[in-house]
Design an enzyme around this catalytic site. Structure first.
Site, PDB file in Angstrom:
ATOM      1  N   ARG A 103     -20.822   0.977   0.750  1.00  0.00           N
ATOM      2  CA  ARG A 103     -19.679   1.196   1.653  1.00  0.00           C
ATOM      3  C   ARG A 103     -20.223   1.060   3.057  1.00  0.00           C
ATOM      4  NH1 ARG A 103     -14.905   5.652   1.526  1.00  0.00           N
ATOM      5  NH2 ARG A 103     -14.255   4.156  -0.022  1.00  0.00           N
ATOM      6  N   HIS A 130     -11.506  -3.977   0.372  1.00  0.00           N
ATOM      7  CA  HIS A 130     -11.740  -2.844  -0.537  1.00  0.00           C
ATOM      8  C   HIS A 130     -11.344  -3.323  -1.947  1.00  0.00           C
ATOM      9  CE1 HIS A 130     -12.526   1.099  -1.821  1.00  0.00           C
ATOM     10  NE2 HIS A 130     -11.585   1.783  -1.196  1.00  0.00           N
ATOM     11  N   GLN A 133     -10.592  -0.851  -4.920  1.00  0.00           N
ATOM     12  CA  GLN A 133      -9.296  -0.192  -4.761  1.00  0.00           C
ATOM     13  C   GLN A 133      -8.182  -1.100  -5.268  1.00  0.00           C
ATOM     14  OE1 GLN A 133      -8.537   3.020  -3.405  1.00  0.00           O
ATOM     15  NE2 GLN A 133      -6.608   2.481  -4.384  1.00  0.00           N
ATOM     16  N   ASP A 225      -1.040   2.910   3.889  1.00  0.00           N
ATOM     17  CA  ASP A 225      -2.411   3.413   4.066  1.00  0.00           C
ATOM     18  C   ASP A 225      -2.489   3.985   5.478  1.00  0.00           C
ATOM     19  OD1 ASP A 225      -5.160   3.880   3.901  1.00  0.00           O
ATOM     20  OD2 ASP A 225      -5.726   1.779   4.197  1.00  0.00           O
ATOM     21  N   CYS A 265      -3.729   4.393  -1.168  1.00  0.00           N
ATOM     22  CA  CYS A 265      -5.113   4.431  -1.679  1.00  0.00           C
ATOM     23  C   CYS A 265      -5.750   5.800  -1.478  1.00  0.00           C
ATOM     24  CB  CYS A 265      -5.943   3.351  -0.996  1.00  0.00           C
ATOM     25  SG  CYS A 265      -5.967   3.512   0.793  1.00  0.00           S
ATOM     26  N   ARG A 293      -9.288   4.229 -10.432  1.00  0.00           N
ATOM     27  CA  ARG A 293     -10.551   3.815  -9.802  1.00  0.00           C
ATOM     28  C   ARG A 293     -11.686   3.967 -10.824  1.00  0.00           C
ATOM     29  NH1 ARG A 293     -11.140   3.877  -4.313  1.00  0.00           N
ATOM     30  NH2 ARG A 293     -13.098   2.830  -4.851  1.00  0.00           N
TER      31      ARG A 293
END
Ligand code: CP
Ligand code: NVA
Length: 309
Positions: A103, A130, A133, A225, A265, A293
């Site tokens: 990340r 991402h 996700q 988001d 998310c 996930r």
């Protein structure tokens, strides 16, 4: 040639579906077993420059549940690009572990890790994408609707990393995606161009608008988001002001069809991009996304680390 998952577009449409079906298989298998041995003897380094709840917990669990070993490393542990060059970290890790899950702030950091690794690198969120996700989100949509092709997804808010991965994936999977952002906050133009090329090939539709009502009209899945992604903290005041008309609330949802689902998310900023009553309401599937996930990342790890992708 080592396979990496830096962008969802590193996968073909068929490979995305293969991951989703494998995720469902492993979910079933793990109902009866506490732990499987598919990754026995394998290990992954998790390099996190930014905080995380879902991504860290689900990757660590996924690796452990498949018999492997996760090693979590923060920026203050290893000083990526500061204490040691990114290329040297990648070369060292390649001698010990079987995968790097990273990340990062800059997507470029991931590209460099991948360039110097002889093991797979997986994007656990960067400023551009991402992908894990988005895979979990497609699994969630598939579970709700029984298909992906032709399903209609609306994005309301910032044209950010999560939006980019969803847009590329939706185009690969033949979905319709309407993206409503304030002017100046549209998705990255080169990612959009790439997504539009995929859309033509896969009979998908991508519609970019600055009108949130237009986006939610006819959309079965409505996604939002944060307005302020990690790394954009300096812009908090201006963003809160600009994005205000893009809040997903009861009023906006009066334009949505009857049976819509709400997606996010997470982490959510209650009272900013989404109201409590919408996030906690009967249409919300945000915890299914969070659960998925785990399922989808097990499949990614299994397929990538055993060379089956
Ligand atoms: N959705 C997501 O990636 O959550 P975290 O930032 O908590 O990992
Ligand atoms: N767009 C958000 C997603 C968090 C999971 C961010 O980058 O902070």
């Amino acid at each position: 040639m080592q396979r990496h998952l830096l962008s969802i577009s590193d996968l073909s449409s068929e490979e995305i579906l293969k991951i989703l079906y494998k995720a469902l298989d492993l979910k079933e298998e793990l109902k009866f077993e506490a732990r499987l041995n598919y990754l026995l003897g394998k290990s992954c380094a998790l390099i996190f420059e930014k905080p995380s709840l879902r991504t860290r917990v689900t990757f660590e669990l996924a690796i452990t549940q498949l018999g492997g070993v996760p090693i979590y490393l923060t920026q203050s542990d290893i000083g990526l690009g500061k204490r040691e060059a990114i290329s040297d970290i990648a070369r060292n890790l390649s001698r010990w572990v079987n995968g790097i899950i990273a990340r990062t702030y800059a997507h470029k950091t991931l590209l460099e890790l991948a360039q110097y690794s002889t093991i797979s690198v997986i994007n656990a969120l960067s400023d551009l994408e991402h992908p894990c996700q988005a895979l979990a989100d497609f699994l969630t949509i598939y579970e709700k609707r029984g298909k992906l092709e032709g399903t209609k997804l609306a994005w309301v808010g910032d044209g950010n990393n999560v939006c980019h991965s969803l847009m590329l994936g939706a185009a690969l999977l033949g979905m319709t995606m309407k993206i409503a952002t304030p002017k100046g906050y549209e998705p990255n133009p080169s990612i959009l161009t790439k997504a539009q090329e995929y859309a033509i090939r896969n009979n998908a539709k991508l519609i970019i608008t600055n009108d949130p009502k237009e986006a939610v009209k006819d959309s079965e899945f409505i996604y939002t988001d944060t307005w302020i992604s990690m790394g954009q903290e300096a812009e908090v005041d201006i963003r809160r002001q600009i994005f205000r008309p893009f809040q997903v609330n009861k009023e906006l949802l009066s334009y949505a069809p009857h049976n819509y689902y709400i997606m996010h998310c997470l982490p959510a900023h209650r009272g900013e991009e989404i109201t409590d009553e919408v996030l906690d309401g009967p249409h919300s599937i945000v915890l299914d996304q969070a659960e998925n996930r785990l399922h989808v990342q097990r499949a990614v790890l299994f397929l990538l680390l055993t060379g089956r992708l």
